[in-house]
Design a protein around this motif. Structure first.
Motif, PDB file in Angstrom:
ATOM      1  N   ALA A 144      -4.256   7.515   5.024  1.00 34.26           N
ATOM      2  CA  ALA A 144      -4.936   7.250   3.753  1.00 34.26           C
ATOM      3  C   ALA A 144      -6.381   6.801   3.986  1.00 34.26           C
ATOM      4  CB  ALA A 144      -4.171   6.196   2.949  1.00 34.26           C
ATOM      5  N   GLN A 145      -6.584   5.971   5.020  1.00 33.74           N
ATOM      6  CA  GLN A 145      -7.944   5.488   5.339  1.00 33.74           C
ATOM      7  C   GLN A 145      -8.867   6.645   5.697  1.00 33.74           C
ATOM      8  OE1 GLN A 145      -9.486   2.468   5.157  1.00 33.74           O
ATOM      9  NE2 GLN A 145      -7.621   1.838   4.097  1.00 33.74           N
ATOM     10  N   LYS A 146      -8.324   7.637   6.397  1.00 35.50           N
ATOM     11  CA  LYS A 146      -9.145   8.800   6.767  1.00 35.50           C
ATOM     12  C   LYS A 146      -9.583   9.617   5.536  1.00 35.50           C
ATOM     13  CE  LYS A 146      -7.278   9.467  11.397  1.00 35.50           C
ATOM     14  NZ  LYS A 146      -6.478  10.331  12.268  1.00 35.50           N
ATOM     15  N   LEU A 147      -8.719   9.562   4.501  1.00 31.80           N
ATOM     16  CA  LEU A 147      -9.028  10.343   3.300  1.00 31.80           C
ATOM     17  C   LEU A 147      -9.954   9.613   2.351  1.00 31.80           C
ATOM     18  CD1 LEU A 147      -5.460  11.786   2.585  1.00 31.80           C
ATOM     19  CD2 LEU A 147      -7.425  13.025   3.509  1.00 31.80           C
TER      20      LEU A 147
ATOM     21  N   GLY B 188      -2.543   5.791  -6.797  1.00 33.14           N
ATOM     22  CA  GLY B 188      -3.730   5.180  -7.405  1.00 33.14           C
ATOM     23  C   GLY B 188      -4.987   5.508  -6.617  1.00 33.14           C
ATOM     24  N   GLN B 189      -4.875   5.423  -5.282  1.00 29.70           N
ATOM     25  CA  GLN B 189      -6.023   5.751  -4.432  1.00 29.70           C
ATOM     26  C   GLN B 189      -6.392   7.229  -4.554  1.00 29.70           C
ATOM     27  OE1 GLN B 189      -4.696   4.486  -0.560  1.00 29.70           O
ATOM     28  NE2 GLN B 189      -5.509   2.408  -0.810  1.00 29.70           N
ATOM     29  N   ALA B 190      -5.352   8.083  -4.601  1.00 28.41           N
ATOM     30  CA  ALA B 190      -5.599   9.529  -4.718  1.00 28.41           C
ATOM     31  C   ALA B 190      -6.308   9.841  -6.031  1.00 28.41           C
ATOM     32  CB  ALA B 190      -4.276  10.293  -4.620  1.00 28.41           C
TER      33      ALA B 190
ATOM     34  N   PHE C  95       1.010   5.982   7.755  1.00 30.65           N
ATOM     35  CA  PHE C  95       0.626   6.449   6.413  1.00 30.65           C
ATOM     36  C   PHE C  95      -0.679   5.793   5.969  1.00 30.65           C
ATOM     37  CE2 PHE C  95       5.380   7.138   5.511  1.00 30.65           C
ATOM     38  CZ  PHE C  95       5.322   8.473   5.897  1.00 30.65           C
ATOM     39  N   ARG C  96      -0.815   4.503   6.259  1.00 25.96           N
ATOM     40  CA  ARG C  96      -2.040   3.782   5.892  1.00 25.96           C
ATOM     41  C   ARG C  96      -3.252   4.374   6.635  1.00 25.96           C
ATOM     42  NH1 ARG C  96      -1.073  -0.539   2.766  1.00 25.96           N
ATOM     43  NH2 ARG C  96       0.913  -1.642   3.018  1.00 25.96           N
TER      44      ARG C  96
ATOM     45  N   ASP D 292       5.046  12.923   1.893  1.00 29.96           N
ATOM     46  CA  ASP D 292       5.620  12.394   3.145  1.00 29.96           C
ATOM     47  C   ASP D 292       6.076  10.944   2.968  1.00 29.96           C
ATOM     48  OD1 ASP D 292       5.097  14.807   4.333  1.00 29.96           O
ATOM     49  OD2 ASP D 292       3.338  14.108   5.463  1.00 29.96           O
ATOM     50  N   ALA D 293       5.259  10.138   2.279  1.00 31.46           N
ATOM     51  CA  ALA D 293       5.611   8.725   2.059  1.00 31.46           C
ATOM     52  C   ALA D 293       6.826   8.593   1.154  1.00 31.46           C
ATOM     53  CB  ALA D 293       4.425   7.974   1.470  1.00 31.46           C
TER      54      ALA D 293
END
Length: 198
Positions: free
Chosen positions: A194-197, A154-156, A190-191, A174-175
């Motif tokens: 995701a925050q970096k992206l 969803g975030q992607a 993993f979180r 990977d997840a």
């Protein structure tokens, strides 16, 4: 209506016939071993009939049991009843050859058989509880992993750009590919990725 022949009547008849046999065969001065044997035979009959009706009585050692525990506990119960009955019968044929300690040996063997049965049941119950706990943890981890991967997708879909598209795909892969047992230890990394992206 349930047929009483294979519900209550059978155990009552077996116990009544056993009691009648003990009354008719009772020696003039019955030793303590005689009364112990009578009580033990009644107990074995009760264990056997409880085992026959185990599922219908709704008896469980724990809230959940595997089929393997049911199988092993049932088999162990039947083996215990069988071996104990064989020992009781064998004792009366071998008693004269055992000497003056015959009664003590008899009681010791019956007690050891019972303790072994309880130890066997306790070990099986402990292993079963550990297995169920491990399975529940894996199921919970799998559910958490699926929810987390869905959240990442969803975030992607919402935040990815041409530059981050490949990184999002790698992160999601990977997840998804991590083993459920290892997911809890890796979810924070993993979180962070995701925050970096975002």
């Amino acid at each position: 209506m349930k047929n009483p022949l294979y519900t209550l009547l059978t155990p009552i008849l077996v116990i009544a016939v056993t009691l009648l046999g003990f009354i008719l065969l009772r020696p003039a001065e019955a030793p303590i071993v005689y009364w112990v044997t009578m009580a033990w035979v009644f107990a074995l009959e009760m264990v056997f009939f409880i085992w026959l009706k185990w599922d219908k009585l709704g008896i469980q050692w724990t809230e959940e049991q595997t089929n393997a525990l049911r199988l092993f506990s049932g088999t162990g119960t039947v083996i215990y009843v069988g071996i104990t009955l064989v020992w009781i019968v064998a004792f009366y044929f071998l008693r004269s050859k055992m000497g003056e300690n015959a009664d003590t040996i008899y009681m010791l063997v019956i007690s050891c058989l019972t303790v072994l049965w309880f130890v066997f049941a306790a070990i099986m119950g402990r292993h079963d509880a550990a297995y169920i706990s491990q399975q529940k943890m894996l199921e919970n981890n799998t559910i958490s992993q699926r929810e987390f991967v869905s959240e990442l997708k969803g975030q992607a879909a919402e935040h990815q750009t041409e530059e981050t598209k490949r990184a999002w795909a790698t992160l999601i892969r990977d997840a998804e590919s991590v083993a459920p047992g290892e997911f809890a230890a890796k979810v924070e990394s993993f979180r962070a990725r995701a925050q970096k992206l975002l």
